[in-house]
Write a protein that holds these residues in place. Structure first.
Motif, PDB file in Angstrom:
ATOM      1  N   ALA A  44       0.851  -1.190   0.000  1.00 31.46           N
ATOM      2  CA  ALA A  44       0.000   0.000   0.000  1.00 31.46           C
ATOM      3  C   ALA A  44       0.887   1.240   0.000  1.00 31.46           C
ATOM      4  N   GLU A  45       0.449   2.272  -0.708  1.00 33.43           N
ATOM      5  CA  GLU A  45       1.263   3.488  -0.815  1.00 33.43           C
ATOM      6  C   GLU A  45       0.369   4.724  -0.906  1.00 33.43           C
ATOM      7  N   LEU A  46       0.756   5.773  -0.173  1.00 26.07           N
ATOM      8  CA  LEU A  46       0.090   7.067  -0.266  1.00 26.07           C
ATOM      9  C   LEU A  46       0.717   7.843  -1.407  1.00 26.07           C
ATOM     10  N   GLN A  47      -0.100   8.247  -2.372  1.00 28.71           N
ATOM     11  CA  GLN A  47       0.387   8.952  -3.549  1.00 28.71           C
ATOM     12  C   GLN A  47       0.448  10.462  -3.306  1.00 28.71           C
ATOM     13  N   ALA A 119      -0.982  -0.897   8.289  1.00 29.93           N
ATOM     14  CA  ALA A 119       0.379  -0.404   8.478  1.00 29.93           C
ATOM     15  C   ALA A 119       0.540   0.989   7.877  1.00 29.93           C
ATOM     16  N   LEU A 120      -0.071   1.222   6.705  1.00 24.88           N
ATOM     17  CA  LEU A 120      -0.012   2.549   6.088  1.00 24.88           C
ATOM     18  C   LEU A 120      -0.752   3.568   6.952  1.00 24.88           C
ATOM     19  N   ALA A 121      -1.866   3.174   7.529  1.00 22.27           N
ATOM     20  CA  ALA A 121      -2.609   4.082   8.410  1.00 22.27           C
ATOM     21  C   ALA A 121      -1.741   4.540   9.580  1.00 22.27           C
ATOM     22  N   GLU A 122      -0.944   3.625  10.121  1.00 20.36           N
ATOM     23  CA  GLU A 122      -0.053   3.993  11.229  1.00 20.36           C
ATOM     24  C   GLU A 122       1.019   4.973  10.760  1.00 20.36           C
ATOM     25  N   LYS A 123       1.549   4.765   9.552  1.00 18.46           N
ATOM     26  CA  LYS A 123       2.545   5.696   9.024  1.00 18.46           C
ATOM     27  C   LYS A 123       1.931   7.077   8.782  1.00 18.46           C
ATOM     28  N   ILE A 124       0.693   7.094   8.303  1.00 15.42           N
ATOM     29  CA  ILE A 124       0.014   8.371   8.084  1.00 15.42           C
ATOM     30  C   ILE A 124      -0.193   9.095   9.409  1.00 15.42           C
ATOM     31  N   ARG A 125      -0.569   8.364  10.434  1.00 17.60           N
ATOM     32  CA  ARG A 125      -0.726   8.984  11.761  1.00 17.60           C
ATOM     33  C   ARG A 125       0.597   9.558  12.265  1.00 17.60           C
ATOM     34  N   ALA A 161       1.781  13.655   2.086  1.00 21.77           N
ATOM     35  CA  ALA A 161       2.697  13.036   1.143  1.00 21.77           C
ATOM     36  C   ALA A 161       3.832  13.977   0.789  1.00 21.77           C
ATOM     37  N   ALA A 162       3.530  15.271   0.635  1.00 21.72           N
ATOM     38  CA  ALA A 162       4.553  16.266   0.307  1.00 21.72           C
ATOM     39  C   ALA A 162       5.517  16.477   1.468  1.00 21.72           C
ATOM     40  N   ALA A 163       5.027  16.287   2.687  1.00 20.43           N
ATOM     41  CA  ALA A 163       5.848  16.518   3.872  1.00 20.43           C
ATOM     42  C   ALA A 163       6.748  15.346   4.233  1.00 20.43           C
ATOM     43  N   ALA A 164       6.530  14.197   3.625  1.00 22.17           N
ATOM     44  CA  ALA A 164       7.310  13.004   3.970  1.00 22.17           C
ATOM     45  C   ALA A 164       8.787  13.216   3.658  1.00 22.17           C
ATOM     46  N   LYS A 165       9.643  12.812   4.586  1.00 25.49           N
ATOM     47  CA  LYS A 165      11.082  12.976   4.416  1.00 25.49           C
ATOM     48  C   LYS A 165      11.700  11.862   3.572  1.00 25.49           C
ATOM     49  N   SER A 166      10.999  10.734   3.464  1.00 23.12           N
ATOM     50  CA  SER A 166      11.498   9.593   2.701  1.00 23.12           C
ATOM     51  C   SER A 166      10.336   8.912   1.996  1.00 23.12           C
ATOM     52  N   ASP A 168       9.854   5.891   1.758  1.00 20.27           N
ATOM     53  CA  ASP A 168       9.443   4.760   2.587  1.00 20.27           C
ATOM     54  C   ASP A 168       8.403   5.151   3.626  1.00 20.27           C
ATOM     55  N   ASP A 169       8.331   6.451   3.951  1.00 23.24           N
ATOM     56  CA  ASP A 169       7.325   6.908   4.914  1.00 23.24           C
ATOM     57  C   ASP A 169       5.912   6.796   4.356  1.00 23.24           C
ATOM     58  N   LEU A 170       5.821   6.609   3.037  1.00 25.62           N
ATOM     59  CA  LEU A 170       4.520   6.569   2.373  1.00 25.62           C
ATOM     60  C   LEU A 170       4.152   5.159   1.914  1.00 25.62           C
ATOM     61  N   LYS A 171       4.993   4.186   2.251  1.00 32.57           N
ATOM     62  CA  LYS A 171       4.783   2.828   1.772  1.00 32.57           C
ATOM     63  C   LYS A 171       4.660   1.853   2.936  1.00 32.57           C
ATOM     64  N   ALA A 172       3.846   0.819   2.712  1.00 27.67           N
ATOM     65  CA  ALA A 172       3.694  -0.221   3.727  1.00 27.67           C
ATOM     66  C   ALA A 172       3.444  -1.556   3.041  1.00 27.67           C
ATOM     67  N   MET A 173       3.923  -2.618   3.655  1.00 28.25           N
ATOM     68  CA  MET A 173       3.722  -3.962   3.130  1.00 28.25           C
ATOM     69  C   MET A 173       2.990  -4.795   4.174  1.00 28.25           C
TER      70      MET A 173
END
Length: 337
Positions: A44-47, A119-125, A161-166, A168-173
């Motif tokens: 899963a990935e946030l675009q 897992a992506l939801a946790e990264k978004i939080r 998504a624009a604020a992500a430093k990497s 990988d911060d927008l991706k989850a498996m």
């Protein structure tokens, strides 16, 4: 058997005989091994535009997998379906995949999609907690926004998504590994009438009660079972590969090869009595081939039951009108002799 009116069948058989028809009833009960041990990872990935993509190695054949997968994404991210992109079976985008078969896509793949989405939801939080200066546990996500609970402080997914430093911060498996098969099961009952003059078989009633465990989407499930039963009926009554003595296939197109059409099919009485699977993380059992597995033997048992009083003790698939008529004629000739 209650739904199919099994106890009243002999009355219906007698009534059909009065109209010059042979009536029969047949049953098939099956247990299938599905979702064989293994896994089907999902990604899963946030675009950048705030949409969420999910990639997986299965490939839909018309079962509606994209809809089913999107349900799990929508649940985990509280996101509208039109903001979710499901991409299947692309080897350029997905590192691994086992493909579709054996009812593995939803029992295995959907659990992995759910885990990837969670897992992506946790990264978004986590991203939102940094941007909104709040604890991740206080962040709510819904409708493409992350919000500090109980306040109007919010940020949309595109900004996150624009604020992500990497990247990988927008991706989850997510990956679910299953150690044992699931075991969908059920019973089909078919009732037929046969015209002795022509050998034509008419399906009068068709009843199904299945156990598929936890159901993800009842409409998709019903459609898949209806389609599978149609294919099973076609195999039992009309589909035939015919060769000349020298090996030339003469039923090589749908002009010559009989496929079931709408007027060949009855209304299906389909119900479930679902018991959650004990071998699957979400209790899902799968339903890929269930319609076909029950249909062919149920139909042929019904045909055999109808023909038995006329002296026919064996007939092979497909029970086409010419085969049924020939079997009846042979039985009559044997009796006369």
């Amino acid at each position: 058997m209650r739904r199919a009116g099994w106890e009243g069948f002999e009355t219906r058989r007698a009534a059909a005989a009065g109209e010059g028809k042979l009536r029969g009833i047949g049953m098939a009960t099956y247990v299938e091994a599905c979702a064989f041990p293994g896994s089907e990872p999902a990604y899963a990935e946030l675009q950048s535009d705030g949409r969420v993509s999910v990639k997986i190695g299965t490939q839909t054949n018309g079962q509606g997998h994209a809809t089913a997968y999107a349900q799990f994404v929508a649940e985990a991210l509280k996101l509208d379906y039109d903001m979710i992109d499901v991409r299947q079976g692309d080897t350029d985008e997905t590192p691994t995949g086992g493909g579709t078969g054996g009812s593995r896509s939803i029992p295995l793949g959907a659990v992995s999609v759910r885990r990837a989405s969670q897992a992506l939801a946790e990264k978004i939080r986590k991203l939102a907690s940094d941007e909104l200066e709040a604890a991740a546990a206080d962040i709510e996500i819904e409708g493409g926004f992350a919000r500090v609970a109980g306040t109007d402080r919010a940020i949309d997914f595109a900004a996150l998504a624009a604020a992500a430093k990497s990247p990988d911060d927008l991706k989850a498996m997510g990956e679910f590994k299953q150690d044992e098969c699931t075991y969908p099961n059920g019973t089909h009952i078919c009732e037929v009438e046969i015209d002795e003059e022509t050998g034509a078989v008419e399906i009068i009633a068709y009843t199904i009660v299945d156990d598929f465990g936890v159901t993800v989407n009842p409409m998709l499930l019903a459609g898949q079972i209806h389609g599978g039963v149609a294919q099973g009926l076609g195999q039992a009554l009309m589909e035939d590969t015919v060769y000349t003595p020298d090996g030339q296939l003469v039923s090589a197109s749908f002009m010559d090869y009989a496929m079931p059409r709408a007027w060949d099919l009855p209304m299906f009485d389909f119900k479930t009595r679902n018991v959650p699977s004990t071998t699957n993380a979400l209790g899902i059992k799968g339903a890929g081939e269930a319609g076909t597995i029950g249909a062919a033997p149920a139909v042929m048992n019904a045909v055999a039951d109808a023909l038995k009083p006329a002296g026919v003790d064996h007939i092979d698939m497909p029970a086409t009108p010419v085969r049924v008529w020939s079997a009846l004629a042979a039985a009559k000739a044997a009796t006369a002799a």
